[in-house]
Motif scaffolding. Sequence first.
Motif, PDB file in Angstrom:
ATOM      1  N   VAL A 261       5.111   0.563  -9.886  1.00 26.86           N
ATOM      2  CA  VAL A 261       4.163  -0.521 -10.158  1.00 26.86           C
ATOM      3  C   VAL A 261       4.784  -1.825  -9.659  1.00 26.86           C
ATOM      4  CG1 VAL A 261       3.167   0.590 -12.206  1.00 26.86           C
ATOM      5  CG2 VAL A 261       5.093  -0.997 -12.476  1.00 26.86           C
ATOM      6  N   GLY A 262       3.955  -2.849  -9.516  1.00 29.46           N
ATOM      7  CA  GLY A 262       4.447  -4.122  -8.981  1.00 29.46           C
ATOM      8  C   GLY A 262       4.534  -5.202 -10.033  1.00 29.46           C
TER       9      GLY A 262
ATOM     10  N   PHE B 148      10.635 -19.909 -20.242  1.00 30.02           N
ATOM     11  CA  PHE B 148      11.030 -21.171 -19.622  1.00 30.02           C
ATOM     12  C   PHE B 148       9.738 -21.957 -19.421  1.00 30.02           C
ATOM     13  CE2 PHE B 148      13.432 -23.397 -15.989  1.00 30.02           C
ATOM     14  CZ  PHE B 148      14.282 -24.050 -16.877  1.00 30.02           C
ATOM     15  N   ALA B 149       9.608 -23.075 -20.137  1.00 23.96           N
ATOM     16  CA  ALA B 149       8.320 -23.778 -20.215  1.00 23.96           C
ATOM     17  C   ALA B 149       7.740 -24.089 -18.836  1.00 23.96           C
ATOM     18  CB  ALA B 149       8.477 -25.064 -21.023  1.00 23.96           C
ATOM     19  N   GLY B 150       6.526 -23.617 -18.593  1.00 21.05           N
ATOM     20  CA  GLY B 150       5.833 -23.930 -17.337  1.00 21.05           C
ATOM     21  C   GLY B 150       6.009 -22.890 -16.253  1.00 21.05           C
ATOM     22  N   PHE B 151       6.690 -21.787 -16.568  1.00 25.19           N
ATOM     23  CA  PHE B 151       6.912 -20.737 -15.569  1.00 25.19           C
ATOM     24  C   PHE B 151       6.473 -19.383 -16.131  1.00 25.19           C
ATOM     25  CE2 PHE B 151       9.886 -24.160 -14.719  1.00 25.19           C
ATOM     26  CZ  PHE B 151       9.690 -24.383 -13.367  1.00 25.19           C
ATOM     27  N   TRP B 152       5.771 -18.620 -15.341  1.00 24.40           N
ATOM     28  CA  TRP B 152       5.201 -17.349 -15.781  1.00 24.40           C
ATOM     29  C   TRP B 152       5.453 -16.257 -14.749  1.00 24.40           C
ATOM     30  CZ3 TRP B 152       3.149 -17.437 -20.633  1.00 24.40           C
ATOM     31  CH2 TRP B 152       2.870 -18.695 -21.164  1.00 24.40           C
ATOM     32  N   ASP B 153       5.668 -15.037 -15.222  1.00 19.10           N
ATOM     33  CA  ASP B 153       5.804 -13.874 -14.343  1.00 19.10           C
ATOM     34  C   ASP B 153       4.553 -13.010 -14.465  1.00 19.10           C
ATOM     35  OD1 ASP B 153       8.369 -14.712 -13.755  1.00 19.10           O
ATOM     36  OD2 ASP B 153       9.340 -13.330 -15.149  1.00 19.10           O
ATOM     37  N   PHE B 154       4.051 -12.552 -13.343  1.00 18.41           N
ATOM     38  CA  PHE B 154       2.885 -11.666 -13.373  1.00 18.41           C
ATOM     39  C   PHE B 154       3.347 -10.212 -13.454  1.00 18.41           C
ATOM     40  CE2 PHE B 154      -0.787 -14.392 -12.761  1.00 18.41           C
ATOM     41  CZ  PHE B 154      -0.161 -15.584 -12.497  1.00 18.41           C
ATOM     42  N   GLY B 155       2.825  -9.496 -14.448  1.00 19.72           N
ATOM     43  CA  GLY B 155       3.164  -8.091 -14.626  1.00 19.72           C
ATOM     44  C   GLY B 155       2.313  -7.208 -13.715  1.00 19.72           C
ATOM     45  N   PRO B 156       2.437  -5.884 -13.884  1.00 20.47           N
ATOM     46  CA  PRO B 156       1.772  -4.939 -12.974  1.00 20.47           C
ATOM     47  C   PRO B 156       0.258  -5.129 -12.846  1.00 20.47           C
ATOM     48  CG  PRO B 156       3.420  -3.804 -14.251  1.00 20.47           C
ATOM     49  CD  PRO B 156       3.334  -5.186 -14.826  1.00 20.47           C
ATOM     50  N   LEU B 157      -0.437  -5.424 -13.932  1.00 18.46           N
ATOM     51  CA  LEU B 157      -1.883  -5.625 -13.802  1.00 18.46           C
ATOM     52  C   LEU B 157      -2.182  -7.016 -13.267  1.00 18.46           C
ATOM     53  CD1 LEU B 157      -3.069  -3.855 -17.057  1.00 18.46           C
ATOM     54  CD2 LEU B 157      -3.146  -2.990 -14.731  1.00 18.46           C
ATOM     55  N   GLY B 158      -1.381  -7.988 -13.698  1.00 15.94           N
ATOM     56  CA  GLY B 158      -1.580  -9.369 -13.246  1.00 15.94           C
ATOM     57  C   GLY B 158      -1.373  -9.535 -11.754  1.00 15.94           C
ATOM     58  N   VAL B 159      -0.359  -8.867 -11.213  1.00 16.39           N
ATOM     59  CA  VAL B 159      -0.093  -9.034  -9.778  1.00 16.39           C
ATOM     60  C   VAL B 159      -1.238  -8.438  -8.959  1.00 16.39           C
ATOM     61  CG1 VAL B 159       1.362  -6.966  -9.523  1.00 16.39           C
ATOM     62  CG2 VAL B 159       1.622  -8.828  -7.937  1.00 16.39           C
TER      63      VAL B 159
ATOM     64  N   GLN C  25       0.841  -1.199   0.000  1.00 14.78           N
ATOM     65  CA  GLN C  25       0.000   0.000   0.000  1.00 14.78           C
ATOM     66  C   GLN C  25       0.884   1.260   0.000  1.00 14.78           C
ATOM     67  OE1 GLN C  25      -3.248   0.471  -0.294  1.00 14.78           O
ATOM     68  NE2 GLN C  25      -3.029   2.676  -0.018  1.00 14.78           N
ATOM     69  N   PHE C  26       1.887   1.253   0.872  1.00 17.41           N
ATOM     70  CA  PHE C  26       2.762   2.427   1.044  1.00 17.41           C
ATOM     71  C   PHE C  26       3.688   2.611  -0.154  1.00 17.41           C
ATOM     72  CE2 PHE C  26       6.679   4.414   2.636  1.00 17.41           C
ATOM     73  CZ  PHE C  26       6.225   5.368   3.538  1.00 17.41           C
ATOM     74  N   HIS C  27       4.250   1.507  -0.654  1.00 16.31           N
ATOM     75  CA  HIS C  27       5.286   1.620  -1.684  1.00 16.31           C
ATOM     76  C   HIS C  27       4.770   1.531  -3.109  1.00 16.31           C
ATOM     77  CE1 HIS C  27       7.786   0.524   1.850  1.00 16.31           C
ATOM     78  NE2 HIS C  27       8.717   1.219   1.261  1.00 16.31           N
ATOM     79  N   VAL C  28       3.617   0.904  -3.313  1.00 18.99           N
ATOM     80  CA  VAL C  28       3.121   0.718  -4.687  1.00 18.99           C
ATOM     81  C   VAL C  28       1.790   1.442  -4.895  1.00 18.99           C
ATOM     82  CG1 VAL C  28       2.521  -0.953  -6.486  1.00 18.99           C
ATOM     83  CG2 VAL C  28       4.302  -1.523  -4.810  1.00 18.99           C
ATOM     84  N   LEU C  29       0.756   0.983  -4.195  1.00 20.14           N
ATOM     85  CA  LEU C  29      -0.597   1.464  -4.522  1.00 20.14           C
ATOM     86  C   LEU C  29      -0.783   2.964  -4.285  1.00 20.14           C
ATOM     87  CD1 LEU C  29      -2.800  -1.500  -3.252  1.00 20.14           C
ATOM     88  CD2 LEU C  29      -1.779  -1.121  -5.498  1.00 20.14           C
ATOM     89  N   SER C  30      -0.133   3.506  -3.275  1.00 17.73           N
ATOM     90  CA  SER C  30      -0.358   4.922  -2.986  1.00 17.73           C
ATOM     91  C   SER C  30       0.579   5.835  -3.776  1.00 17.73           C
ATOM     92  CB  SER C  30      -0.216   5.180  -1.483  1.00 17.73           C
ATOM     93  OG  SER C  30       1.143   5.109  -1.126  1.00 17.73           O
TER      94      SER C  30
ATOM     95  N   GLN D 298       8.365  -5.705  -5.944  1.00 14.83           N
ATOM     96  CA  GLN D 298       8.007  -7.121  -5.916  1.00 14.83           C
ATOM     97  C   GLN D 298       8.087  -7.647  -4.496  1.00 14.83           C
ATOM     98  OE1 GLN D 298       9.021 -11.116  -8.496  1.00 14.83           O
ATOM     99  NE2 GLN D 298      10.674  -9.731  -8.149  1.00 14.83           N
ATOM    100  N   ILE D 299       7.122  -8.478  -4.137  1.00 16.05           N
ATOM    101  CA  ILE D 299       7.194  -9.218  -2.879  1.00 16.05           C
ATOM    102  C   ILE D 299       7.199 -10.694  -3.235  1.00 16.05           C
ATOM    103  CG2 ILE D 299       6.038  -9.792  -0.706  1.00 16.05           C
ATOM    104  CD1 ILE D 299       4.743  -7.080  -0.685  1.00 16.05           C
TER     105      ILE D 299
END
Lengths: 563, 563
Positions: A138-139, B105-116, A128-133, A248-249
């Motif tokens: 962005v995360g 890398f097959a079977g591994f995904w990173d979540f971007g800013p909207l995905g997270v 909340q403090f570091h990203v959303l506000s 990132q967390i």
Amino acid sequence: MAFVVKKNIRGKDYFYLNENKRVDGKVRTKTIAYLGKIKKEAEKKASEILKSRERKIDKIVLVKDKKTDHKKGTMEKKNISIEELTTFCKRKGFVYPSGEIYGGFAGFWDFGPLGVELKNNIKKLWWQFHVLSREDIVGIDGSIITNPKVWEASGHVSSFVDVAVVCKKCGNKTKIDKYEVGKALCEKCNGELESKGEFNPMFATSVGPISEESIKAYLRPETAQLIFANFKSVYDNLRLKLPCGIAQIGKAFRNEIAPRDFLFRSREFEQMEIEYFINPNEEKCPYKIPNVETFIYSEEIQKKNLEPIKMRIKDAFEKGIIKKEWHAYWLATELLWFKSLGANLENFRIRQHSKEELSHYSSDTWDLEYKFPFGWKELEGIADRGNFDLFQHEKASKKDLKVFDENSKERILPSVICEPSLGVERAFLVFMFDSYFYDTGRENIVLKIHPKLAPIKAAIFPIVKINKDIVRISHEIYANLKKEFNVIYDSGGSVGRRYARNDEIGTPFCITIDEEGLKKKDVTIRDRDTKKQIRVKISELKNILAKLIEKEIKFEAAGEIFE
Amino acid sequence: MAFVVKKNIRGKDYFYLNENKRVDGKVRTKTIAYLGKIKKEAEKKASEILKSRERKIDKIVLVKDKKTDHKKGTMEKKNISIEELTTFCKRKGFVYPSGEIYGGFAGFWDFGPLGVELKNNIKKLWWQFHVLSREDIVGIDGSIITNPKVWEASGHVSSFVDVAVVCKKCGNKTKIDKYEVGKALCEKCNGELESKGEFNPMFATSVGPISEESIKAYLRPETAQLIFANFKSVYDNLRLKLPCGIAQIGKAFRNEIAPRDFLFRSREFEQMEIEYFINPNEEKCPYKIPNVETFIYSEEIQKKNLEPIKMRIKDAFEKGIIKKEWHAYWLATELLWFKSLGANLENFRIRQHSKEELSHYSSDTWDLEYKFPFGWKELEGIADRGNFDLFQHEKASKKDLKVFDENSKERILPSVICEPSLGVERAFLVFMFDSYFYDTGRENIVLKIHPKLAPIKAAIFPIVKINKDIVRISHEIYANLKKEFNVIYDSGGSVGRRYARNDEIGTPFCITIDEEGLKKKDVTIRDRDTKKQIRVKISELKNILAKLIEKEIKFEAAGEIFE
């Protein structure tokens, strides 16, 4: 045996008919009936009840209930060892050794019901403090196992190497830098060290079940590289503008030779991290440096063997002790986060790395340190990483990772001016240590943790279990509050016992429903830290509780003070 | 070239002086000035401005701005393939292949800013619904690597084994059960299968850097065992009472031979799981079965080759199709969770495992299934596990794992009557597919995702960038809302372009500040799904937005309708 008990609850006497029974070999006390507020009438009523139940009257003794008495005492800060904290966390369901029924597993911990709530609150409030506000961060959430070329490019496969050593005299296991082999002695007893060979603290595994096709991959030893590898896509897809950060967390893993100090150095841990990017030609920080004071332990002070100096971060920057404005800004921001959640800044300092200590990629690093019972230790390193990582990935991937900078109208490879990287578990320890108090009157622990962090926000008590109306209303209030807050219903034992139990786990507010409240449609709220009580209308309870948790109003101003 | 543009914004004409410039080889349009609402005056003003800037008047042409016109069209549900969703997720910053700059890398995904943000919202809302709002469930957070004896006791080390096979004809890789070797043919082409040997889908690693002392350990292939191993401590420390559940959200890993279908079958994934414990002699469920209807696909219906029947879960229980009340309760509760967040229950069914299909530990299992573009697939299996796991751990650890049951007053080993276990990524896919719509008028995607799930809750627009008061107020509103909600400030491009961009990423509300609002101290809110607009006082905006996100009020009732 049946007996009459007098309970003194906030200055008033209440009489109850209790009974002891042997259950499963244990003596349990049960309340049979509430007898009113007047002694004579209570004894009369007690006789009648026992007669009506056709039970022999054993004896009617008047017992003063000690537990619910207000005991005078002071609230003292208690400095405990890491071992005491470990025991406390296990006993109350905060943290258990992982696989404890099999003797645990060194360096791995499981979070219990209270621990997971505290940990989730820490992560949520950090985000909340570091990203959303913020407008500029962005995360992302990268995977723990990624393409191993990421770790080749970052240098972790080839250079992230230590030497395992065992002391020939005392048997102490530790790791040393490879340049120290043959030179370093045991840190505990000065004994000679035997090398057990080089090792890479990255946990390796094999991806793909058909052995001839499987690929050696790693559990990430840090979260940072996932940010660098995704940097360009995130920047372009989200139309970011420099300066900006990506946060990132997530979990990281290191195969430590000697995991120790409870959660402080474990093999599996969680990081909360930001990589903050700027145009290297534009180092001006557009934000004000937050107004916080701390102990400054610069390289110069360390070399002169002097004590750290307390001053505002802003002043340290203006005096040239902290060279870069961005560095000062992030150090102050990180301290502000801890302060906003009730940490005691007297236990914090910032320490500059000496030139010898600096990582190869960093031109200046300041650690945010905390005074643990086992010494001053790093909470987060805030390094000026430059463009080392993006440069490495550009080279290794042969992809153009440059982005367009709106201000300078040029395509550039940004620099990481700051990398605040905090361990979730280390923040967990800070908040536990700083909030650990002892009530000498009640003789119990009081965890004075910020209400926003507290695993449970309020406990709802019926003052007596035998008044059906009180129990019904208590349940209604509980069900209503539970939709919004993590609250518990607690009807076990005396009111004093329930207060003590909730103080111990850091529940900031106890809400009691009594006979007076039934008539007036109000409840009492008791404040964990001051033990003061206020009366509040049931209709306003939800609103007031929300404000108390956020510390938007003072407790004494939230209702009518009640002694 | 400079030119005058007429924009029609909600029925009114506005004139602007625009200019095209070549930047970095691209033509960019910039607004130089706002010229008012009357055509003649606008053209006059434009001439003056261009003269004052000592620029040659290229030409003043009046251009109708097409983008901001209201286009008529319908909002159509669009059924897309998993590949199309993968592309969409990558383009908009929801999900990237992990380590994409190195080919993924097959079977591994990173979540971007909207995905997270979407993923965090799913997890938060699951936890709120299943843990925080309930009296009978607490959470834990176990470590990914635990004592390997846990996996020996659970049977994963010895029995969690598949055979890797490759089709000799088409090369398709898959896994089969070891009893199928020599019998099974390729699922794609009926070709003969070549065995590549047995494998255990658990990822193994080595804990402890000194090789002669290191221990072979595993990345957990499921979260459930961490709950069983901690069960007794949690039950006793938290003074739980049967029936009760322990929940956990966390990563799990499986070394799949053929990870496929985007997030559906990956090697690293996240589970949201409950183990729900009862006294095996007391199977009565004290809760009402939630009132939801779904397609029931019992073993009998499957054997008779009939279509699933739509009915209320409660009725299926009363008719004896679902045998246990607890089972019916949890199936309905899980459907209710999806429904409460806007999933379309027409795409769901519950399917009973046949006797041959049942796991060795389960006496009855129903899968909650969803109609993916690649077929009906399992979202979560809800198994009646009995006391298999606690029994195994009791035997292997030689620890007494029995607990005291308040109701029966006896010490027992509880049974797991239900184990709702849902993949976070599978829920992610469900919400993406069910909310993917297409606006035929604007010709763009509209992600009609529930506001509580939406990564961004609102976008704040100044209607024009060149009115300083509008920009200032817009920023103030943005900064104020940002403290509480994940909102963005968007001033790039025409208003129509900004609507389209936000529709595409599922932002439910767009807040516009215009000239009328400056005077009246109000703003307009535009609803993503209906495109209706309301005017709302700035002072009430925060409250109204909170209620709109929670769907506590209808959009049309939240302010004055505005065409």
